[in-house]
Design an enzyme around this catalytic site. Sequence first.
Site, PDB file in Angstrom:
ATOM      1  N   ARG A 157       0.944  -1.298  -0.069  1.00 16.89           N
ATOM      2  CA  ARG A 157       0.066  -0.196   0.017  1.00 16.89           C
ATOM      3  C   ARG A 157       0.907   1.322  -0.044  1.00 16.89           C
ATOM      4  O   ARG A 157       1.943   1.252   0.764  1.00 16.89           O
ATOM      5  CB  ARG A 157      -0.919   0.007   1.224  1.00 16.89           C
ATOM      6  CG  ARG A 157      -1.811  -1.295   1.448  1.00 16.89           C
ATOM      7  CD  ARG A 157      -2.585  -0.955   2.855  1.00 16.89           C
ATOM      8  NE  ARG A 157      -3.148  -2.125   3.310  1.00 16.89           N
ATOM      9  CZ  ARG A 157      -3.695  -2.337   4.591  1.00 16.89           C
ATOM     10  NH1 ARG A 157      -3.273  -1.568   5.251  1.00 16.89           N
ATOM     11  NH2 ARG A 157      -4.265  -3.764   4.821  1.00 16.89           N
ATOM     12  N   HIS A 173       2.615  -2.973   5.398  1.00 14.75           N
ATOM     13  CA  HIS A 173       2.201  -2.818   4.043  1.00 14.75           C
ATOM     14  C   HIS A 173       3.006  -1.648   3.123  1.00 14.75           C
ATOM     15  O   HIS A 173       3.064  -1.731   1.952  1.00 14.75           O
ATOM     16  CB  HIS A 173       0.604  -2.577   3.845  1.00 14.75           C
ATOM     17  CG  HIS A 173      -0.186  -3.792   4.565  1.00 14.75           C
ATOM     18  ND1 HIS A 173      -0.518  -4.767   3.557  1.00 14.75           N
ATOM     19  CD2 HIS A 173      -0.641  -4.110   5.584  1.00 14.75           C
ATOM     20  CE1 HIS A 173      -1.089  -5.750   4.139  1.00 14.75           C
ATOM     21  NE2 HIS A 173      -1.304  -5.255   5.507  1.00 14.75           N
ATOM     22  N   ASP A 180      -2.214  -9.406   3.987  1.00 13.48           N
ATOM     23  CA  ASP A 180      -2.973 -10.029   4.889  1.00 13.48           C
ATOM     24  C   ASP A 180      -3.751 -11.470   4.117  1.00 13.48           C
ATOM     25  O   ASP A 180      -3.833 -11.055   3.009  1.00 13.48           O
ATOM     26  CB  ASP A 180      -4.369  -8.901   4.979  1.00 13.48           C
ATOM     27  CG  ASP A 180      -3.766  -7.729   5.801  1.00 13.48           C
ATOM     28  OD1 ASP A 180      -2.746  -7.865   6.136  1.00 13.48           O
ATOM     29  OD2 ASP A 180      -4.385  -6.825   5.621  1.00 13.48           O
ATOM     30  N   TYR A 207      -6.057  -9.877  18.142  1.00 13.10           N
ATOM     31  CA  TYR A 207      -5.496  -8.622  17.948  1.00 13.10           C
ATOM     32  C   TYR A 207      -6.380  -7.619  17.404  1.00 13.10           C
ATOM     33  O   TYR A 207      -7.166  -8.089  16.529  1.00 13.10           O
ATOM     34  CB  TYR A 207      -4.132  -8.820  17.363  1.00 13.10           C
ATOM     35  CG  TYR A 207      -3.287  -7.651  17.319  1.00 13.10           C
ATOM     36  CD1 TYR A 207      -2.590  -7.167  18.219  1.00 13.10           C
ATOM     37  CD2 TYR A 207      -3.391  -6.747  16.161  1.00 13.10           C
ATOM     38  CE1 TYR A 207      -1.719  -5.889  18.210  1.00 13.10           C
ATOM     39  CE2 TYR A 207      -2.645  -5.535  16.071  1.00 13.10           C
ATOM     40  CZ  TYR A 207      -1.764  -5.116  17.206  1.00 13.10           C
ATOM     41  OH  TYR A 207      -1.043  -4.033  16.951  1.00 13.10           O
ATOM     42  N   HIS A 210      -7.961  -7.574  13.498  1.00 10.28           N
ATOM     43  CA  HIS A 210      -7.626  -8.699  12.841  1.00 10.28           C
ATOM     44  C   HIS A 210      -8.177  -9.996  13.191  1.00 10.28           C
ATOM     45  O   HIS A 210      -7.700 -11.276  12.941  1.00 10.28           O
ATOM     46  CB  HIS A 210      -5.895  -9.007  13.084  1.00 10.28           C
ATOM     47  CG  HIS A 210      -5.063  -7.931  12.832  1.00 10.28           C
ATOM     48  ND1 HIS A 210      -5.076  -6.794  13.201  1.00 10.28           N
ATOM     49  CD2 HIS A 210      -4.161  -7.948  11.741  1.00 10.28           C
ATOM     50  CE1 HIS A 210      -4.371  -5.996  12.791  1.00 10.28           C
ATOM     51  NE2 HIS A 210      -3.711  -6.859  11.509  1.00 10.28           N
ATOM     52  N   ASP A 212     -10.730 -11.034  11.205  1.00  8.05           N
ATOM     53  CA  ASP A 212     -11.043 -11.639   9.876  1.00  8.05           C
ATOM     54  C   ASP A 212     -10.124 -11.862   8.869  1.00  8.05           C
ATOM     55  O   ASP A 212     -10.144 -12.159   7.793  1.00  8.05           O
ATOM     56  CB  ASP A 212     -12.112 -10.478   9.311  1.00  8.05           C
ATOM     57  CG  ASP A 212     -11.601  -9.229   8.961  1.00  8.05           C
ATOM     58  OD1 ASP A 212     -10.414  -9.015   9.507  1.00  8.05           O
ATOM     59  OD2 ASP A 212     -12.323  -8.550   8.383  1.00  8.05           O
ATOM     60  N   HIS A 213      -8.669 -11.810   9.348  1.00  5.02           N
ATOM     61  CA  HIS A 213      -7.571 -12.023   8.486  1.00  5.02           C
ATOM     62  C   HIS A 213      -6.314 -12.178   9.609  1.00  5.02           C
ATOM     63  O   HIS A 213      -6.404 -12.035  10.718  1.00  5.02           O
ATOM     64  CB  HIS A 213      -7.266 -10.994   7.267  1.00  5.02           C
ATOM     65  CG  HIS A 213      -6.736  -9.581   8.182  1.00  5.02           C
ATOM     66  ND1 HIS A 213      -7.814  -8.701   8.953  1.00  5.02           N
ATOM     67  CD2 HIS A 213      -5.616  -8.987   8.459  1.00  5.02           C
ATOM     68  CE1 HIS A 213      -7.077  -8.004   9.163  1.00  5.02           C
ATOM     69  NE2 HIS A 213      -5.754  -8.175   9.056  1.00  5.02           N
ATOM     70  N   HIS A 215      -2.278 -11.417   9.296  1.00  2.58           N
ATOM     71  CA  HIS A 215      -1.398 -10.329   8.763  1.00  2.58           C
ATOM     72  C   HIS A 215      -0.339 -10.911   8.914  1.00  2.58           C
ATOM     73  O   HIS A 215       0.354 -11.207  10.169  1.00  2.58           O
ATOM     74  CB  HIS A 215      -1.443  -9.095   9.425  1.00  2.58           C
ATOM     75  CG  HIS A 215      -0.310  -8.052   9.188  1.00  2.58           C
ATOM     76  ND1 HIS A 215      -0.251  -7.268   8.012  1.00  2.58           N
ATOM     77  CD2 HIS A 215       0.680  -7.801   9.921  1.00  2.58           C
ATOM     78  CE1 HIS A 215       0.937  -6.605   7.775  1.00  2.58           C
ATOM     79  NE2 HIS A 215       1.409  -6.951   9.159  1.00  2.58           N
TER      80      HIS A 215
END
Length: 231
Positions: A157, A173, A180, A207, A210, A212-213, A215
């Site tokens: 990103r 990122h 992710d 955490y 986080h 739903d994913h 990292h």
Amino acid sequence: MAAVASLVGVTATSTAAQADGCYNWGRNLSSGMTGEDVRQLQIRISGYPGYGATIAIDGAFGPATRSALIRFQQAYGLSADGVAGPQTFNQLYALQDDDCTPVNFSYAEWNRCNSDWSGGAVSASSARFNALVSMWKLQALRRAMGSAPISISSGFRSYSCNSAVGGASNSRHLYGDGVDLVGSHSLCAMAQTARNHGFTNILGPGYPGHNDHTHLGNSPSRSWSAPSCGI
């Protein structure tokens, strides 16, 4: 695809005859050797350092590189002697595309922000290189998890892309090495397994933000937190 590394001709003394669109090794590699060919090997085995460890990508074949190579060889059923020779190189050739990315991951899926890798915390070339190393670590993680697909929801990103999604101001990122993961694997299983594959930044369920994913990234110092996963 554009090659990241220049081609190196296979010498007459080499026993690895396979040509490759990305990079060709021209000699066997073992402890004590140095050079660009060692550095290229280190990039590709950077996902095999062992629990909580990393290997330097410095072109010097030391004990950590040898140990990572042995783990790579074991992962693919090769003779695990800590020497990179024809079997190792041919396996690497089979695992990489012509732009030097591993076959199961690509620059395009890693960077959905812009076309030139600009606008992050490091130069565009550094962000792209960091992404390449992380892709090879992710390839090792994929192998360890039975070679089932791993889905990426976000990679590189720029600052503007990071701000648009509410990313942390110091997000990995921005450096190109943060990613992710979502998809068919358990988020906890990915976070737990990643501890063996060179990732120093692991954030997952439990955490904040986080659940739903998972990292993964490569921060200068270890930062692991996925409380719901025992990390």
